[in-house]
Scaffold this active site. Structure first.
Site, short mmCIF file in Angstrom:
data_model
loop_
_atom_site.label_atom_id
_atom_site.label_comp_id
_atom_site.label_asym_id
_atom_site.label_seq_id
_atom_site.Cartn_x
_atom_site.Cartn_y
_atom_site.Cartn_z
NE ARG A 1 17.91 -2.04 -3.77
CZ ARG A 1 17.58 -2.46 -2.55
NH1 ARG A 1 16.91 -3.59 -2.42
NH2 ARG A 1 17.90 -1.75 -1.48
CD GLU B 1 17.21 -3.09 1.76
OE1 GLU B 1 17.94 -2.15 1.41
OE2 GLU B 1 16.58 -3.80 0.94
CG ASP C 1 -6.67 -13.59 -1.86
OD1 ASP C 1 -6.72 -12.36 -1.60
OD2 ASP C 1 -7.51 -14.40 -1.43
CG ASN D 1 -9.40 -7.94 -5.50
OD1 ASN D 1 -8.81 -9.00 -5.71
ND2 ASN D 1 -9.23 -7.22 -4.41
CD GLU E 1 -5.00 -1.87 -2.10
OE1 GLU E 1 -5.58 -0.91 -2.62
OE2 GLU E 1 -5.56 -2.63 -1.27
CG ASP F 1 -1.32 1.57 -2.30
OD1 ASP F 1 -1.85 1.02 -1.33
OD2 ASP F 1 -1.92 1.87 -3.35
#
Length: 384
Positions: free
Chosen positions: A322, A294, A276, A267, A302, A259
């Protein structure tokens, strides 16, 4: 005079019989191809019709498609055929004795695709220079059938004395080349066989073009329009398949939920276009950062997710670090030439007795993510 006339009539009858058999076979192949919407099954349906005892009876058949990412290259995509003369003899004897229908032979071809033969693997690893003088290159450039022509056998892959290659035409362009040979029997193709082979190649071009369109539509239906990543539904489908495979084969499986920290501020201060652009930039960075196996997804808003097959629990922390570092290591360019720094929080969970279903695995990773946010953001947390 009468004898020559009867001989001529007999030859015409044999030719007409061959044409009728060829048309019936072509009709069966067309129906089989029509049932195969995806590209790989379509390719094997075509190859089955070329090599099957009920088809043209070639020893081997191969498909080469125009490589959209590399100009001037035909790439090998699939092949059907025995490895040597002994196997060829066993295959044809089996076909003659069992008389399988085309669907059975096609299913056998798909089994070979799942466990590729040496020929299949070699063809898939082959790139053909379209400016060369191999039969596939000549057929593509001339947009016409060629047989036994050219001096390039692609390192011994092709059998030039019995080779035949025909272009596969789509609506607006040639999509690739269908190739076949009789390297074990040495049989030469007759004019009727040439005609039918060209017709199959023509039909294959349209079928492959349709398969490409179908797969593109299917891909778009599973893709988030803004980021180009798989969307929430695609993630849940991939998770269901991965969980099933992991549980039945006793494999490791991990999931990372990501997140972006304080995304609303972007925004609110820079506008939604900047937001965006930032989301698209994060998606690109995740695509570049993930390793083989992966898969990143956009979970929603988001929030992103990364599916981690074969990732044991002890290394999840390293994977999470990572991913977290990849997002926050450098700024993102957004609209108006501006740069934005952003960090992320990561929650990680692995398949276990406590999280043994798709829903439980997502919930465990989500709860770990919430703990990372509450603990100060820009950090990782592991599910217990």
């Amino acid at each position: 005079m009468g004898g020559r006339f009867r001989t001529h009539i007999d030859a015409l009858r044999r030719e007409n019989a061959a044409l009728r058999r060829a048309v019936r076979m072509l009709h069966r192949v067309a129906n089989l191809v029509q049932e195969s919407l995806e590209l790989e099954p379509t390719c094997y349906a075509v190859l089955t019709g070329v090599t099957a005892g009920l088809g043209l009876g070639f020893n081997r058949a191969m498909l080469f498609l125009v490589d959209d990412s590399r100009r001037g290259i035909l790439r090998g995509v699939s092949a059907v055929g025995p490895a040597d003369a002994d196997e060829a003899d066993r295959v044809w004897r089996s076909i003659e004795s069992e008389e399988p229908d085309l669907h059975t032979l096609y299913a056998s071809g798909l089994d070979q695709a799942r466990e590729p033969s040496a020929l299949d693997l070699r063809v898939r690893a082959t790139a053909v220079d379209v400016t060369g003088d191999s039969p596939p290159a000549l057929a593509l450039r001339r947009s016409a059938l060629v047989r036994g022509e050219g001096g390039d056998d692609l390192g011994g892959l092709l059998h030039l004395p019995t080779a035949v290659a025909a272009p596969m035409r789509g609506r607006d362009s040639v999509r690739g080349v269908l190739y076949a040979d009789d390297c074990f029997t040495g049989r030469q193709l007759d004019p009727v066989g040439e005609l039918v082979f060209a017709m199959i190649a023509d039909h294959a071009g349209h079928a492959i073009e349709s398969a490409h369109r179908y797969e593109e539509v299917a891909r778009m239906a599973q893709t988030d329009a803004l980021t180009g990543l798989g969307h929430h539904g695609a993630l849940m489908q991939a998770l269901a398949e991965a969980v099933h495979e992991a549980r039945t084969q006793a494999l490791e499986l991990g999931l990372a939920m990501i997140d972006l920290d304080d995304f609303k501020r972007v925004n609110d201060t820079l506008g939604h276009l900047a937001g965006d652009a930032l989301l698209a930039g994060v998606a690109t960075r995740l695509r570049h950062e993930v390793r083989a196996g992966e898969t990143p997804f956009r979970y929603g808003g988001e929030e992103f997710a990364v599916l981690l097959p074969a990732a044991p629990a002890p290394i999840l922390a390293r994977v999470g670090e990572r991913l977290r570092t990849a997002v926050g290591a450098r700024p993102f360019s957004v609209s108006g030439g501006r740069s934005v720094w952003i960090t992320c929080s990561v929650g990680l969970a692995s398949l276990s007795e406590r999280a043994s279903t798709v829903e439980a695995l997502v919930e465990a990773a989500d709860q770990a993510l919430l703990r990372a946010k509450r603990a100060g953001k820009n950090r990782i947390e592991l599910a217990p």
